[in-house]
Enzyme design. Structure first.
Site, PDB file in Angstrom:
ATOM      1  N   GLY A  36       0.788  -1.170  -0.196  1.00  0.00           N
ATOM      2  CA  GLY A  36      -0.204  -0.064   0.066  1.00  0.00           C
ATOM      3  C   GLY A  36       0.949   1.231  -0.032  1.00  0.00           C
ATOM      4  O   GLY A  36       0.309   2.397  -0.493  1.00  0.00           O
ATOM      5  N   GLY A 180       1.607  24.051   2.243  1.00  0.00           N
ATOM      6  CA  GLY A 180       1.084  23.277   1.053  1.00  0.00           C
ATOM      7  C   GLY A 180      -0.015  22.448   1.509  1.00  0.00           C
ATOM      8  O   GLY A 180      -0.737  22.563   2.308  1.00  0.00           O
ATOM      9  N   GLU A 201       4.272  29.447   6.280  1.00  0.00           N
ATOM     10  CA  GLU A 201       4.604  29.234   4.837  1.00  0.00           C
ATOM     11  C   GLU A 201       5.372  30.320   4.348  1.00  0.00           C
ATOM     12  O   GLU A 201       5.372  31.468   4.438  1.00  0.00           O
ATOM     13  CB  GLU A 201       3.216  29.382   4.213  1.00  0.00           C
ATOM     14  CG  GLU A 201       3.221  29.306   2.684  1.00  0.00           C
ATOM     15  CD  GLU A 201       4.030  28.706   2.228  1.00  0.00           C
ATOM     16  OE1 GLU A 201       3.763  26.998   2.279  1.00  0.00           O
ATOM     17  OE2 GLU A 201       4.944  28.536   1.376  1.00  0.00           O
ATOM     18  N   VAL A 279       7.071  20.082   5.032  1.00  0.00           N
ATOM     19  CA  VAL A 279       7.696  20.320   3.621  1.00  0.00           C
ATOM     20  C   VAL A 279       9.009  19.281   3.554  1.00  0.00           C
ATOM     21  O   VAL A 279       9.599  19.024   4.514  1.00  0.00           O
ATOM     22  CB  VAL A 279       8.251  21.823   3.473  1.00  0.00           C
ATOM     23  CG1 VAL A 279       7.044  22.671   2.910  1.00  0.00           C
ATOM     24  CG2 VAL A 279       8.899  22.249   4.795  1.00  0.00           C
ATOM     25  N   MET A 329       3.641  14.465  -7.920  1.00  0.00           N
ATOM     26  CA  MET A 329       3.723  13.481  -6.827  1.00  0.00           C
ATOM     27  C   MET A 329       2.386  13.234  -6.306  1.00  0.00           C
ATOM     28  O   MET A 329       2.027  13.618  -5.171  1.00  0.00           O
ATOM     29  CB  MET A 329       4.599  13.688  -5.630  1.00  0.00           C
ATOM     30  CG  MET A 329       6.093  13.626  -6.559  1.00  0.00           C
ATOM     31  SD  MET A 329       7.253  14.508  -5.490  1.00  0.00           S
ATOM     32  CE  MET A 329       7.656  13.427  -4.245  1.00  0.00           C
ATOM     33  N   LEU A 330       1.462  12.245  -7.002  1.00  0.00           N
ATOM     34  CA  LEU A 330       0.018  12.069  -6.370  1.00  0.00           C
ATOM     35  C   LEU A 330      -0.277  10.593  -6.779  1.00  0.00           C
ATOM     36  O   LEU A 330       0.479   9.808  -7.481  1.00  0.00           O
ATOM     37  CB  LEU A 330      -1.043  12.604  -7.145  1.00  0.00           C
ATOM     38  CG  LEU A 330      -0.784  14.216  -6.696  1.00  0.00           C
ATOM     39  CD1 LEU A 330      -1.951  14.929  -7.841  1.00  0.00           C
ATOM     40  CD2 LEU A 330      -1.369  14.559  -5.253  1.00  0.00           C
ATOM     41  N   HIS A 455     -30.681  17.533 -10.259  1.00  0.00           N
ATOM     42  CA  HIS A 455     -31.153  18.524  -9.567  1.00  0.00           C
ATOM     43  C   HIS A 455     -31.636  18.132  -8.235  1.00  0.00           C
ATOM     44  O   HIS A 455     -32.378  17.244  -8.205  1.00  0.00           O
ATOM     45  CB  HIS A 455     -31.900  19.774 -10.033  1.00  0.00           C
ATOM     46  CG  HIS A 455     -32.619  20.734  -9.022  1.00  0.00           C
ATOM     47  ND1 HIS A 455     -31.637  21.843  -8.592  1.00  0.00           N
ATOM     48  CD2 HIS A 455     -33.490  20.970  -8.468  1.00  0.00           C
ATOM     49  CE1 HIS A 455     -32.464  22.536  -7.915  1.00  0.00           C
ATOM     50  NE2 HIS A 455     -33.373  22.039  -7.703  1.00  0.00           N
TER      51      HIS A 455
HETATM   52  P1  FAD Z   1       4.820   4.870  -2.311  1.00  0.00           P
HETATM   53  O1  FAD Z   1       3.428   5.050  -2.139  1.00  0.00           O
HETATM   54  O2  FAD Z   1       5.646   5.777  -1.524  1.00  0.00           O
HETATM   55  O3  FAD Z   1       5.412   3.348  -2.223  1.00  0.00           O
HETATM   56  C1  FAD Z   1       6.431   2.967  -2.352  1.00  0.00           C
HETATM   57  C2  FAD Z   1       6.910   1.464  -1.765  1.00  0.00           C
HETATM   58  O4  FAD Z   1       8.116   1.198  -2.095  1.00  0.00           O
HETATM   59  C3  FAD Z   1       6.768   1.609  -0.201  1.00  0.00           C
HETATM   60  O5  FAD Z   1       5.865   0.880   0.423  1.00  0.00           O
HETATM   61  C4  FAD Z   1       7.945   1.249   0.141  1.00  0.00           C
HETATM   62  O6  FAD Z   1       8.039   0.533   1.529  1.00  0.00           O
HETATM   63  C5  FAD Z   1       8.852   0.680  -0.818  1.00  0.00           C
HETATM   64  N1  FAD Z   1      10.070   0.356  -0.804  1.00  0.00           N
HETATM   65  C6  FAD Z   1      10.778   1.297  -0.940  1.00  0.00           C
HETATM   66  N2  FAD Z   1      12.249   1.000  -1.275  1.00  0.00           N
HETATM   67  C7  FAD Z   1      12.060  -0.092  -1.563  1.00  0.00           C
HETATM   68  C8  FAD Z   1      13.028  -1.124  -1.839  1.00  0.00           C
HETATM   69  N3  FAD Z   1      14.496  -1.138  -1.949  1.00  0.00           N
HETATM   70  N4  FAD Z   1      12.513  -2.618  -1.769  1.00  0.00           N
HETATM   71  C9  FAD Z   1      11.393  -2.848  -1.791  1.00  0.00           C
HETATM   72  N5  FAD Z   1      10.172  -1.927  -1.427  1.00  0.00           N
HETATM   73  C10 FAD Z   1      10.741  -0.573  -1.238  1.00  0.00           C
HETATM   74  N6  FAD Z   1      -1.549  11.497  -2.770  1.00  0.00           N
HETATM   75  C11 FAD Z   1      -2.974  11.512  -3.478  1.00  0.00           C
HETATM   76  O7  FAD Z   1      -2.929  11.210  -4.757  1.00  0.00           O
HETATM   77  N7  FAD Z   1      -3.798  12.062  -2.724  1.00  0.00           N
HETATM   78  C12 FAD Z   1      -3.755  12.439  -1.308  1.00  0.00           C
HETATM   79  O8  FAD Z   1      -4.702  12.808  -0.679  1.00  0.00           O
HETATM   80  C13 FAD Z   1      -2.386  12.507  -0.871  1.00  0.00           C
HETATM   81  N8  FAD Z   1      -2.316  12.644   0.584  1.00  0.00           N
HETATM   82  C14 FAD Z   1      -0.790  12.349   0.910  1.00  0.00           C
HETATM   83  C15 FAD Z   1      -0.993  12.809   2.437  1.00  0.00           C
HETATM   84  C16 FAD Z   1       0.444  12.664   2.932  1.00  0.00           C
HETATM   85  C17 FAD Z   1       0.587  12.772   4.142  1.00  0.00           C
HETATM   86  C18 FAD Z   1       1.240  12.335   2.184  1.00  0.00           C
HETATM   87  C19 FAD Z   1       2.821  12.103   2.846  1.00  0.00           C
HETATM   88  C20 FAD Z   1       1.300  11.964   0.801  1.00  0.00           C
HETATM   89  C21 FAD Z   1       0.004  12.026   0.271  1.00  0.00           C
HETATM   90  N9  FAD Z   1      -0.056  11.756  -1.015  1.00  0.00           N
HETATM   91  C22 FAD Z   1      -1.336  11.886  -1.643  1.00  0.00           C
HETATM   92  C23 FAD Z   1       0.958  11.290  -2.029  1.00  0.00           C
HETATM   93  C24 FAD Z   1       0.920   9.841  -2.226  1.00  0.00           C
HETATM   94  O9  FAD Z   1       1.168   9.133  -1.161  1.00  0.00           O
HETATM   95  C25 FAD Z   1       2.014   9.395  -3.110  1.00  0.00           C
HETATM   96  O10 FAD Z   1       2.235  10.296  -4.175  1.00  0.00           O
HETATM   97  C26 FAD Z   1       1.945   7.833  -3.514  1.00  0.00           C
HETATM   98  O11 FAD Z   1       2.125   7.300  -2.309  1.00  0.00           O
HETATM   99  C27 FAD Z   1       3.196   7.677  -4.334  1.00  0.00           C
HETATM  100  O12 FAD Z   1       2.904   6.212  -4.812  1.00  0.00           O
HETATM  101  P2  FAD Z   1       4.289   5.458  -5.268  1.00  0.00           P
HETATM  102  O13 FAD Z   1       3.871   4.113  -5.686  1.00  0.00           O
HETATM  103  O14 FAD Z   1       5.073   6.221  -6.052  1.00  0.00           O
HETATM  104  O15 FAD Z   1       5.069   5.140  -3.880  1.00  0.00           O
END
Ligand code: FAD
Length: 472
Positions: A36, A180, A201, A279, A329-330, A455
């Site tokens: 996840g 942000g 900010e 940040v 980054m979403l 509506h």
């Molecule tokens: P990640 O979700 O970071 O997943 C990467 C995974 O890789 C992790 O589970 C990690 O353990 C694993 N990993 C890392 N290195 C290794 C390795 N060498 N070997 C095996 N596994 C590894 N985005 C939205 O779209 N909507 C939101 O409402 C939103 N709210 C957010 C709130 C917060 C507080 C934060 C911090 C972020 C939020 N985001 C939101 C951003 C969103 O969480 C990220 O953009 C998204 O999780 C990125 O997905 P990803 O698959 O690239 O990486």
């Protein structure tokens, strides 16, 4: 059958893994921590779960407005809020695990390291090592919180966003560094829970990203003021220290503002029980073996890819947060990038589009935004007309007692094509989906206005704004 390895089980990684398995590939998904990723465990879902608790409390405090009487004063139970959050996260993670099993995606729990384009070494928690062989490799290891100089996390008084999602008590005074998306969301949540909140900010407005319309920033600032959330714009903290369990610092002018006003320059001592730093994120690439494998990164360590999301090592792709802020980054962007890579592996390449990415900001009220802001359109020299329809004019908004907010449309003057939509108000993060469909498909104001909207709904706001824009 192609063998695909995906390193990282966040929304980018698991979406790619599931799509590849559905397309008949043999898939290994390597995840070092919890399936996840940031999104499910320390990002999107935990914040929205806390936000739901905060909103429930705010509604409970307004019950009399709806003609409901209730004995006693509702208040937050932080332990119960956390327990609910954990339960929601566990349910969703369980769903992902079941999907892995159903689609026969091999989930390998361990730390992945790239040996070369065809081999990944997985270091398991028990110390054993396995080498997985593949025909294609997707890197999806995401990002993690980064510390700012002078604001090292002690996880008790100086907190990261990860810490703020684990708090079992509500601080009396909370200073949030960063206005942000994450900072604003946390400000509304913790204010609803009863903390005195100050947002600091460095730029002159909240949500200072170019794609965020300035009118949205102004509305959020007004809503913060209504809730007595202090907002220090163009300001920063220096000399942050923890003394006898209290964080002390000096509020001063931010280096990001060219000409700070005398008020911004004024140095003021601040005290807080906790400082939350929202940040700074950095790539999660420790021990991933990028340099050894010849995978190029930029000077900040974000992985560099081409338009097809290929890294500099043939056969290796990268998606999601790992690509850094030059992309978006979403979670849903990471997921769509994953789908694009899998489609390309299946011989049906589709370019990833970044011009119609909807985003939600889960404040009170919410924000939903897609496409160009008015400022971006004007900076690009586009001839645009902008129109704003107020949320309070909708029957549904009045019935719900959800009045603040607006629908702002940015459209090309000549063609009438919708270039951007910026919605603030209740359920704005859901309402933006229709605008995203319109922007992504080049629909015009007329086409939106000719589409029948039920509506009374909040969705009528988009239609009303389109009608208004046509009137000129
Ligand atoms: P990640 O979700 O970071 O997943 C990467 C995974 O890789 C992790 O589970 C990690 O353990 C694993 N990993 C890392 N290195 C290794 C390795 N060498 N070997 C095996 N596994 C590894 N985005 C939205 O779209 N909507 C939101 O409402 C939103 N709210 C957010 C709130 C917060 C507080 C934060 C911090 C972020 C939020 N985001 C939101 C951003 C969103 O969480 C990220 O953009 C998204 O999780 C990125 O997905 P990803 O698959 O690239 O990486």
């Amino acid at each position: 059958m192609k063998r695909l390895t995906v390193i990282g089980g966040g929304p980018g990684g698991y979406t790619a893994a599931f799509a590849a398995a559905r397309a008949g590939m043999e898939v290994t998904l390597v995840e070092a921590a919890r399936l996840g990723g940031t999104c499910l465990n320390a990002g999107c879902i935990p914040t929205k779960t806390l936000k739901a608790s905060a909103e429930a409390l705010e509604t409970a405090l307004r019950l009399a407005e709806f003609g409901i009487t209730c004995e006693g004063t509702p208040r937050v139970d932080p332990a119960a809020v956390l327990a609910r959050k954990e339960k929601v996260v566990d349910i969703l993670r369980g769903g992902l695990e079941k999907t892995c099993a159903r689609l026969k995606v091999r989930l390998c729990t361990g730390h992945g390291r790239v040996l070369d384009a065809r081999h990944v070494e997985v270091g398991m928690a028990d110390g054993s090592v396995e080498v997985v062989e593949n025909d294609a490799l997707i890197l999806a290891t995401g990002s993690r919180v980064a510390e700012l100089p002078g604001l090292a996390f002690d996880h008790t008084h100086i907190l990261s966003s990860d810490d703020a999602l684990q708090l079992d008590r509500v601080p009396r005074r909370l200073v949030i560094v960063g206005g942000g998306v994450i900072g604003c969301e946390m400000a509304f949540i913790y204010r609803a829970f009863g903390a005195q909140v100050t947002v600091v900010e460095g730029q002159n407005r909240l949500l200072p990203m170019p794609s965020m319309d300035a009118d949205v920033s102004t509305l959020l600032q007004r809503e913060m003021k209504k809730r007595r959330i202090a907002c220090e714009l163009g300001r920063t903290l220096r000399d942050v220290r923890v003394e006898e369990g209290v964080v002390r610092a000096t509020l001063t002018a931010s280096p990001f503002v060219d000409k700070p006003t005398p008020a911004q320059q004024k140095e003021v001592p601040v005290e807080a029980d906790m400082v939350l730093v929202t940040v700074g994120r950095c790539p999660a690439t420790e021990g991933l073996g990028l340099a050894e494998a010849g995978i190029a990164t930029d000077r900040r360590g974000w992985v560099v890819v081409d338009d097809a999301l290929k890294t500099s090592l043939p056969g290796v792709y990268a998606i999601g947060d790992l690509l850094g802020p030059s992309r978006v980054m979403l979670a849903h962007v990471a997921a769509m990038e994953g789908l694009c890579v899998v489609e390309s592996l299946c011989g049906k390449p589709r370019a990833m589009r970044y011009d119609a990415v909807p985003s939600g900001v889960f404040t009170s009220p919410e924000v939903g935004s897609v496409g160009l802001s008015e400022q971006q359109a004007r900076e690009q020299g586009l001839d645009v007309r902008c129109v704003t329809f107020q949320m309070r004019e909708l029957g549904k908004a009045q019935a719900m007692g959800e009045l603040p907010g607006f629908f702002k449309l940015v459209a090309a003057t000549d063609s009438g094509r919708l270039l951007g939509a910026h919605i603030a108000g209740a359920h704005a993060s859901d309402l933006v989906a229709e605008a995203a469909l319109a922007v992504a498909n080049g629909l015009t104001l007329e086409q939106v206005a000719h589409t029948i909207h039920a509506h009374p709904t909040l969705a009528e706001g988009l239609y009303e704004a389109a009608l208004l824009a046509q009137e000129g």
